[in-house]
Design a protein around this motif. Structure first.
Motif, PDB file in Angstrom:
ATOM      1  N   MET A 146       0.912  -1.143  -0.120  1.00 19.87           N
ATOM      2  CA  MET A 146      -0.055  -0.054   0.118  1.00 19.87           C
ATOM      3  C   MET A 146       1.121   1.378  -0.269  1.00 19.87           C
ATOM      4  SD  MET A 146      -3.186  -0.982  -0.169  1.00 19.87           S
ATOM      5  CE  MET A 146      -4.207   0.311   0.850  1.00 19.87           C
ATOM      6  N   PRO A 147       0.560   2.211  -0.233  1.00 19.04           N
ATOM      7  CA  PRO A 147       1.440   3.730  -0.506  1.00 19.04           C
ATOM      8  C   PRO A 147       1.652   4.030   0.799  1.00 19.04           C
ATOM      9  CG  PRO A 147      -0.644   3.765  -1.948  1.00 19.04           C
ATOM     10  CD  PRO A 147      -0.762   2.480  -1.082  1.00 19.04           C
ATOM     11  N   THR A 148       2.542   4.878   0.851  1.00 14.27           N
ATOM     12  CA  THR A 148       2.852   5.531   2.033  1.00 14.27           C
ATOM     13  C   THR A 148       2.296   6.893   2.004  1.00 14.27           C
ATOM     14  OG1 THR A 148       5.016   4.528   2.175  1.00 14.27           O
ATOM     15  CG2 THR A 148       4.931   6.600   3.501  1.00 14.27           C
ATOM     16  N   VAL A 149       1.719   7.282   3.342  1.00 16.25           N
ATOM     17  CA  VAL A 149       0.935   8.485   3.660  1.00 16.25           C
ATOM     18  C   VAL A 149       1.846   9.506   4.443  1.00 16.25           C
ATOM     19  CG1 VAL A 149      -1.138   9.626   4.066  1.00 16.25           C
ATOM     20  CG2 VAL A 149      -1.192   7.470   3.004  1.00 16.25           C
ATOM     21  N   LEU A 150       1.951  10.342   4.271  1.00 15.95           N
ATOM     22  CA  LEU A 150       2.675  11.591   5.267  1.00 15.95           C
ATOM     23  C   LEU A 150       1.558  12.563   5.807  1.00 15.95           C
ATOM     24  CD1 LEU A 150       5.370  12.853   6.108  1.00 15.95           C
ATOM     25  CD2 LEU A 150       5.004  14.457   4.206  1.00 15.95           C
ATOM     26  N   VAL A 151       1.565  12.555   7.170  1.00 19.91           N
ATOM     27  CA  VAL A 151       0.378  13.044   7.787  1.00 19.91           C
ATOM     28  C   VAL A 151       1.102  14.173   8.683  1.00 19.91           C
ATOM     29  CG1 VAL A 151      -1.373  12.869   9.454  1.00 19.91           C
ATOM     30  CG2 VAL A 151      -0.922  10.896   8.159  1.00 19.91           C
ATOM     31  N   THR A 152       0.510  15.677   8.401  1.00 19.84           N
ATOM     32  CA  THR A 152       1.035  16.635   9.087  1.00 19.84           C
ATOM     33  C   THR A 152       0.520  16.718  10.506  1.00 19.84           C
ATOM     34  OG1 THR A 152      -0.500  18.208   8.170  1.00 19.84           O
ATOM     35  CG2 THR A 152       1.205  17.840   6.816  1.00 19.84           C
ATOM     36  N   ASP A 153       1.217  17.529  11.067  1.00 16.10           N
ATOM     37  CA  ASP A 153       0.566  17.987  12.419  1.00 16.10           C
ATOM     38  C   ASP A 153       0.404  16.883  13.414  1.00 16.10           C
ATOM     39  OD1 ASP A 153       0.265  21.193  11.582  1.00 16.10           O
ATOM     40  OD2 ASP A 153      -0.968  20.164  10.017  1.00 16.10           O
ATOM     41  N   PRO A 154       1.307  16.023  13.813  1.00 17.23           N
ATOM     42  CA  PRO A 154       1.097  14.912  14.477  1.00 17.23           C
ATOM     43  C   PRO A 154       0.419  15.260  15.943  1.00 17.23           C
ATOM     44  CG  PRO A 154       3.544  15.248  14.206  1.00 17.23           C
ATOM     45  CD  PRO A 154       2.593  16.294  13.273  1.00 17.23           C
ATOM     46  N   GLU A 155       0.478  16.459  16.392  1.00 17.14           N
ATOM     47  CA  GLU A 155       0.066  16.840  17.572  1.00 17.14           C
ATOM     48  C   GLU A 155      -1.265  17.026  17.898  1.00 17.14           C
ATOM     49  OE1 GLU A 155       0.568  20.626  15.521  1.00 17.14           O
ATOM     50  OE2 GLU A 155       1.850  18.918  15.798  1.00 17.14           O
ATOM     51  N   ARG A 210       1.202   2.556   4.958  1.00 13.50           N
ATOM     52  CA  ARG A 210       2.450   2.772   5.914  1.00 13.50           C
ATOM     53  C   ARG A 210       2.309   4.394   6.128  1.00 13.50           C
ATOM     54  NH1 ARG A 210       7.438   5.140   4.450  1.00 13.50           N
ATOM     55  NH2 ARG A 210       9.024   4.676   6.145  1.00 13.50           N
ATOM     56  N   VAL A 211       2.585   4.674   7.176  1.00 20.23           N
ATOM     57  CA  VAL A 211       2.037   6.013   7.664  1.00 20.23           C
ATOM     58  C   VAL A 211       3.214   6.681   8.487  1.00 20.23           C
ATOM     59  CG1 VAL A 211       0.662   7.742   9.287  1.00 20.23           C
ATOM     60  CG2 VAL A 211      -0.308   5.484   8.219  1.00 20.23           C
ATOM     61  N   GLN A 268      11.138   9.585   2.073  1.00 29.34           N
ATOM     62  CA  GLN A 268      10.305   8.334   2.802  1.00 29.34           C
ATOM     63  C   GLN A 268       9.491   7.698   1.648  1.00 29.34           C
ATOM     64  OE1 GLN A 268      10.073   7.016   5.890  1.00 29.34           O
ATOM     65  NE2 GLN A 268      11.610   8.615   6.628  1.00 29.34           N
ATOM     66  N   ARG A 269       9.732   8.114   0.396  1.00 25.91           N
ATOM     67  CA  ARG A 269       8.932   7.400  -0.662  1.00 25.91           C
ATOM     68  C   ARG A 269       7.295   7.490  -0.534  1.00 25.91           C
ATOM     69  NH1 ARG A 269      12.286   2.467  -3.228  1.00 25.91           N
ATOM     70  NH2 ARG A 269      14.268   3.933  -3.488  1.00 25.91           N
ATOM     71  N   VAL A 270       6.799   8.796  -0.285  1.00 26.02           N
ATOM     72  CA  VAL A 270       5.540   9.089   0.070  1.00 26.02           C
ATOM     73  C   VAL A 270       4.897   9.062  -1.248  1.00 26.02           C
ATOM     74  CG1 VAL A 270       3.809  10.811   1.028  1.00 26.02           C
ATOM     75  CG2 VAL A 270       6.026  10.272   2.041  1.00 26.02           C
ATOM     76  N   GLN A 271       3.531   8.645  -1.254  1.00 27.55           N
ATOM     77  CA  GLN A 271       2.645   8.706  -2.543  1.00 27.55           C
ATOM     78  C   GLN A 271       1.613   9.767  -2.245  1.00 27.55           C
ATOM     79  OE1 GLN A 271       3.442   5.571  -1.584  1.00 27.55           O
ATOM     80  NE2 GLN A 271       5.236   5.486  -3.057  1.00 27.55           N
ATOM     81  N   VAL A 272       1.213   9.809  -0.709  1.00 28.25           N
ATOM     82  CA  VAL A 272       0.057  10.836  -0.568  1.00 28.25           C
ATOM     83  C   VAL A 272       0.193  11.622   0.589  1.00 28.25           C
ATOM     84  CG1 VAL A 272      -2.313  10.828   0.225  1.00 28.25           C
ATOM     85  CG2 VAL A 272      -1.566   9.012  -1.191  1.00 28.25           C
ATOM     86  N   VAL A 273       0.086  13.039   0.610  1.00 27.37           N
ATOM     87  CA  VAL A 273       0.292  13.943   1.507  1.00 27.37           C
ATOM     88  C   VAL A 273      -1.238  14.339   2.216  1.00 27.37           C
ATOM     89  CG1 VAL A 273       1.276  16.109   2.342  1.00 27.37           C
ATOM     90  CG2 VAL A 273       2.433  14.904   0.618  1.00 27.37           C
ATOM     91  N   LEU A 276      -1.581  23.490  -0.784  1.00 24.12           N
ATOM     92  CA  LEU A 276      -2.354  23.419  -1.698  1.00 24.12           C
ATOM     93  C   LEU A 276      -1.541  23.930  -3.049  1.00 24.12           C
ATOM     94  CD1 LEU A 276      -5.546  23.188  -2.598  1.00 24.12           C
ATOM     95  CD2 LEU A 276      -5.631  25.869  -2.154  1.00 24.12           C
ATOM     96  N   GLY A 277      -1.786  23.081  -4.017  1.00 21.50           N
ATOM     97  CA  GLY A 277      -1.029  23.463  -5.459  1.00 21.50           C
ATOM     98  C   GLY A 277       0.304  23.191  -5.356  1.00 21.50           C
ATOM     99  N   ALA A 278       1.065  23.035  -4.277  1.00 20.58           N
ATOM    100  CA  ALA A 278       2.472  22.983  -4.244  1.00 20.58           C
ATOM    101  C   ALA A 278       2.854  21.512  -5.051  1.00 20.58           C
ATOM    102  CB  ALA A 278       2.992  22.634  -2.866  1.00 20.58           C
ATOM    103  N   ASP A 279       3.997  21.508  -5.898  1.00 20.64           N
ATOM    104  CA  ASP A 279       4.445  20.421  -6.482  1.00 20.64           C
ATOM    105  C   ASP A 279       5.473  19.481  -5.641  1.00 20.64           C
ATOM    106  OD1 ASP A 279       5.565  18.532  -8.070  1.00 20.64           O
ATOM    107  OD2 ASP A 279       6.788  19.766  -9.441  1.00 20.64           O
ATOM    108  N   LEU A 280       4.933  18.766  -4.905  1.00 17.61           N
ATOM    109  CA  LEU A 280       5.690  18.068  -3.725  1.00 17.61           C
ATOM    110  C   LEU A 280       6.519  16.667  -4.382  1.00 17.61           C
ATOM    111  CD1 LEU A 280       3.050  18.228  -0.959  1.00 17.61           C
ATOM    112  CD2 LEU A 280       4.963  19.677  -1.568  1.00 17.61           C
ATOM    113  N   CYS A 281       6.715  16.539  -5.637  1.00 20.00           N
ATOM    114  CA  CYS A 281       7.318  15.678  -6.169  1.00 20.00           C
ATOM    115  C   CYS A 281       8.778  15.826  -6.893  1.00 20.00           C
ATOM    116  CB  CYS A 281       6.472  14.646  -7.180  1.00 20.00           C
ATOM    117  SG  CYS A 281       4.962  13.818  -6.367  1.00 20.00           S
TER     118      CYS A 281
END
Length: 102
Positions: free
Chosen positions: A9-18, A35-36, A80-85, A97-102
């Motif tokens: 499954m894809p890796t997801v990067l989650v912001t604001d872990p607090e 993978r998170v 981290q080889r993230v596919q989803v933010v 928003l709209g940022a090119d993250l790759c």
């Protein structure tokens, strides 16, 4: 699952872990087989969860500077080889928003 990502499954990067919402998202995503990874100044609740496989530390002040946040997320995506933010807060959403993250 077998598809675009192979058997993993894809890796997801989650912001604001607090934020509690980040913890809920991380748990749900991990339960579904993703993978998170979290990213934030402090590891917070989500990063301490067994659902999270890694935490990326943001440079101090990056959470308040959109350009620095985008750069840090871009670096984490590559490392981290993230596919989803998944931005958790409005501030992160606006910055990414709209940022090119790759």
């Amino acid at each position: 699952y077998s598809g675009r990502w192979g058997s993993l499954m894809p890796t997801v990067l989650v912001t604001d872990p607090e934020q509690r919402a980040a913890l809920a998202a991380a748990r749900s995503l991990a339960r579904a087989g993703y993978r998170v990874v979290t990213i934030g100044v402090q590891p917070g609740l989500a990063a301490a969860s067994r659902a999270v496989t890694a935490h990326v530390a943001l440079p101090e002040g990056a959470q308040h500077a959109p350009q620095r946040l985008r750069e840090a997320v871009r670096e984490a995506v590559a490392a981290q080889r993230v596919q989803v933010v998944l931005p958790v807060t409005d501030r992160a959403s606006r910055a990414l928003l709209g940022a090119d993250l790759c």
